[in-house]
Motif scaffolding. Structure first.
Motif, PDB file in Angstrom:
ATOM      1  N   ASN A  88      -0.898  20.155  -0.790  1.00 55.76           N
ATOM      2  CA  ASN A  88      -1.115  19.294   0.029  1.00 55.76           C
ATOM      3  C   ASN A  88      -2.190  18.391  -0.194  1.00 55.76           C
ATOM      4  N   PHE A  89      -3.200  19.680   0.089  1.00 52.24           N
ATOM      5  CA  PHE A  89      -4.964  19.252   0.887  1.00 52.24           C
ATOM      6  C   PHE A  89      -5.416  18.717  -0.167  1.00 52.24           C
ATOM      7  N   ARG A  90      -5.630  19.531  -1.207  1.00 47.89           N
ATOM      8  CA  ARG A  90      -6.077  19.299  -2.446  1.00 47.89           C
ATOM      9  C   ARG A  90      -5.735  17.911  -3.120  1.00 47.89           C
ATOM     10  N   ALA A  91      -4.485  17.667  -3.105  1.00 51.64           N
ATOM     11  CA  ALA A  91      -3.807  16.498  -4.016  1.00 51.64           C
ATOM     12  C   ALA A  91      -4.301  15.797  -2.928  1.00 51.64           C
ATOM     13  N   LEU A  92      -4.647  15.328  -1.389  1.00 53.70           N
ATOM     14  CA  LEU A  92      -4.391  14.025  -0.960  1.00 53.70           C
ATOM     15  C   LEU A  92      -6.005  14.083  -1.037  1.00 53.70           C
ATOM     16  N   GLU A  93      -7.110  14.803  -1.376  1.00 53.16           N
ATOM     17  CA  GLU A  93      -8.273  14.437  -1.742  1.00 53.16           C
ATOM     18  C   GLU A  93      -8.630  14.329  -2.793  1.00 53.16           C
ATOM     19  N   SER A  94      -8.033  14.775  -3.979  1.00 56.47           N
ATOM     20  CA  SER A  94      -7.727  13.792  -5.028  1.00 56.47           C
ATOM     21  C   SER A  94      -7.925  12.637  -5.101  1.00 56.47           C
ATOM     22  N   ASN A  95      -6.596  12.114  -4.151  1.00 58.13           N
ATOM     23  CA  ASN A  95      -5.857  10.719  -4.207  1.00 58.13           C
ATOM     24  C   ASN A  95      -6.719  10.247  -3.708  1.00 58.13           C
ATOM     25  N   TYR A  96      -7.108  10.206  -2.796  1.00 60.22           N
ATOM     26  CA  TYR A  96      -8.186   9.731  -1.979  1.00 60.22           C
ATOM     27  C   TYR A  96      -9.537   9.459  -2.748  1.00 60.22           C
ATOM     28  N   GLU A 101     -13.061   0.759  -3.049  1.00 59.09           N
ATOM     29  CA  GLU A 101     -13.265   0.613  -2.270  1.00 59.09           C
ATOM     30  C   GLU A 101     -11.996  -0.823  -1.775  1.00 59.09           C
ATOM     31  N   GLU A 102     -11.542  -1.237  -2.971  1.00 56.07           N
ATOM     32  CA  GLU A 102     -11.090  -2.413  -2.477  1.00 56.07           C
ATOM     33  C   GLU A 102      -9.854  -1.866  -1.961  1.00 56.07           C
ATOM     34  N   GLU A 103      -9.293  -0.719  -2.563  1.00 52.99           N
ATOM     35  CA  GLU A 103      -7.853  -0.738  -1.942  1.00 52.99           C
ATOM     36  C   GLU A 103      -7.901   0.525  -1.012  1.00 52.99           C
ATOM     37  N   LEU A 105      -9.479  -0.271   1.231  1.00 50.48           N
ATOM     38  CA  LEU A 105      -9.851  -1.390   2.752  1.00 50.48           C
ATOM     39  C   LEU A 105      -8.119  -2.290   2.565  1.00 50.48           C
ATOM     40  N   SER A 106      -7.366  -1.791   1.410  1.00 49.30           N
ATOM     41  CA  SER A 106      -6.304  -2.791   1.677  1.00 49.30           C
ATOM     42  C   SER A 106      -5.089  -2.793   2.617  1.00 49.30           C
ATOM     43  N   LYS A 107      -4.515  -3.457   2.977  1.00 50.82           N
ATOM     44  CA  LYS A 107      -3.358  -3.437   3.819  1.00 50.82           C
ATOM     45  C   LYS A 107      -2.080  -2.433   3.540  1.00 50.82           C
ATOM     46  N   SER A 108      -1.447  -1.237   3.921  1.00 49.86           N
ATOM     47  CA  SER A 108      -0.237  -0.795   3.918  1.00 49.86           C
ATOM     48  C   SER A 108       0.151  -0.376   4.746  1.00 49.86           C
ATOM     49  N   PRO A 109       2.327  -1.422   4.677  1.00 48.02           N
ATOM     50  CA  PRO A 109       2.983  -1.262   5.636  1.00 48.02           C
ATOM     51  C   PRO A 109       3.614   0.154   5.534  1.00 48.02           C
ATOM     52  N   SER A 110       4.412   0.863   6.938  1.00 46.54           N
ATOM     53  CA  SER A 110       5.032   2.387   6.119  1.00 46.54           C
ATOM     54  C   SER A 110       6.611   1.284   6.569  1.00 46.54           C
ATOM     55  N   TYR A 111       7.355   2.307   6.817  1.00 47.69           N
ATOM     56  CA  TYR A 111       8.775   1.751   6.528  1.00 47.69           C
ATOM     57  C   TYR A 111       9.331   1.268   8.081  1.00 47.69           C
ATOM     58  N   TRP A 112       8.489   1.807   9.202  1.00 47.00           N
ATOM     59  CA  TRP A 112       9.173   1.808  10.950  1.00 47.00           C
ATOM     60  C   TRP A 112       8.199   0.265  10.693  1.00 47.00           C
ATOM     61  N   GLY A 113       7.433  -0.133  10.858  1.00 50.79           N
ATOM     62  CA  GLY A 113       6.910  -1.200  10.421  1.00 50.79           C
ATOM     63  C   GLY A 113       5.370  -1.926  11.117  1.00 50.79           C
ATOM     64  N   VAL A 114       4.528   0.068  10.902  1.00 52.78           N
ATOM     65  CA  VAL A 114       2.891  -0.077  11.605  1.00 52.78           C
ATOM     66  C   VAL A 114       2.166  -0.143  10.279  1.00 52.78           C
ATOM     67  N   THR A 115       1.400  -1.014   9.944  1.00 54.74           N
ATOM     68  CA  THR A 115       1.122  -1.266   8.861  1.00 54.74           C
ATOM     69  C   THR A 115      -0.779  -1.455   9.618  1.00 54.74           C
ATOM     70  N   THR A 117      -4.644   0.240   6.756  1.00 51.13           N
ATOM     71  CA  THR A 117      -5.813  -0.030   5.524  1.00 51.13           C
ATOM     72  C   THR A 117      -5.300   1.691   5.285  1.00 51.13           C
ATOM     73  N   ARG A 118      -5.587   1.941   3.782  1.00 52.25           N
ATOM     74  CA  ARG A 118      -5.628   3.215   3.332  1.00 52.25           C
ATOM     75  C   ARG A 118      -5.910   4.080   4.054  1.00 52.25           C
ATOM     76  N   TYR A 119      -7.878   3.158   4.800  1.00 52.52           N
ATOM     77  CA  TYR A 119      -8.731   3.669   5.164  1.00 52.52           C
ATOM     78  C   TYR A 119      -8.270   4.397   7.006  1.00 52.52           C
ATOM     79  N   GLU A 120      -7.531   3.424   6.904  1.00 50.07           N
ATOM     80  CA  GLU A 120      -6.495   3.990   9.004  1.00 50.07           C
ATOM     81  C   GLU A 120      -5.931   4.749   8.265  1.00 50.07           C
TER      82      GLU A 120
END
Length: 154
Positions: A88-96, A101-103, A105-115, A117-120
């Motif tokens: 799961n770490f290797r997959a996260l590393e690969s995905n990130y 840069e644009e991706e 900084l793009s905002k992404s909401p969670s199903y419970w309402g917290v939004t 950026t992908r970096y955050e």
């Protein structure tokens, strides 16, 4: 570059969890210091899945999708937990590392309402892993007198 630094810190945490696991026996997984709270094994299973689960959440997985994901996860022994953490770490590393840069900084909401950026979200994953690693260490040291005697930080 910022992602590489954060991913390195997650890797440090994952590697120290692996060092702790190497000192445990299968029977340690059943230890539950507080009734109605995670056992050592349940906490380790949760730690093993954080990188994948939180990646999915950062990609706007619904509550139902996450429920289905969690119900399909089963890391019930030390070897499975080790493999899950690494995979799961290797997959996260690969995905990130594939994100632009644009991706990042793009905002992404969670199903419970917290939004965030992908970096955050990546920073949240780092905090989440370190939080539960600290819980694991405290459980072992204070409840079971099993101090792993490892460096928790570089």
């Amino acid at each position: 570059m910022h992602c590489e630094s954060v991913l390195n810190q997650i890797k440090v945490a994952v590697n120290t969890v692996l060092e702790i696991i190497d000192q445990l026996e299968e029977e340690d997984l059943k230890k539950r210091p507080t009734p109605n709270k995670h056992s050592v094994g349940e906490l380790l299973e949760h730690l093993a899945v954080i990188c994948e689960a939180d990646w999915r959440i950062s990609n706007e997985a619904s509550e139902e999708e996450m429920r289905n994901f969690y119900s399909g996860v089963s890391y019930k022994n030390l070897n499975a937990i080790r493999k899950g953490l690494r995979k799961n770490f290797r997959a996260l590393e690969s995905n990130y590392m594939k994100l632009s840069e644009e991706e990042l900084l793009s905002k992404s909401p969670s199903y419970w309402g917290v939004t965030y950026t992908r970096y955050e979200w990546l920073l949240e994953i780092l905090a989440h892993v370190y939080h539960h690693r600290g819980q694991l260490h405290a459980m072992l040291v204070h409840c079971y007198d099993k101090d792993p005697r490892i460096l928790m930080f570089e």
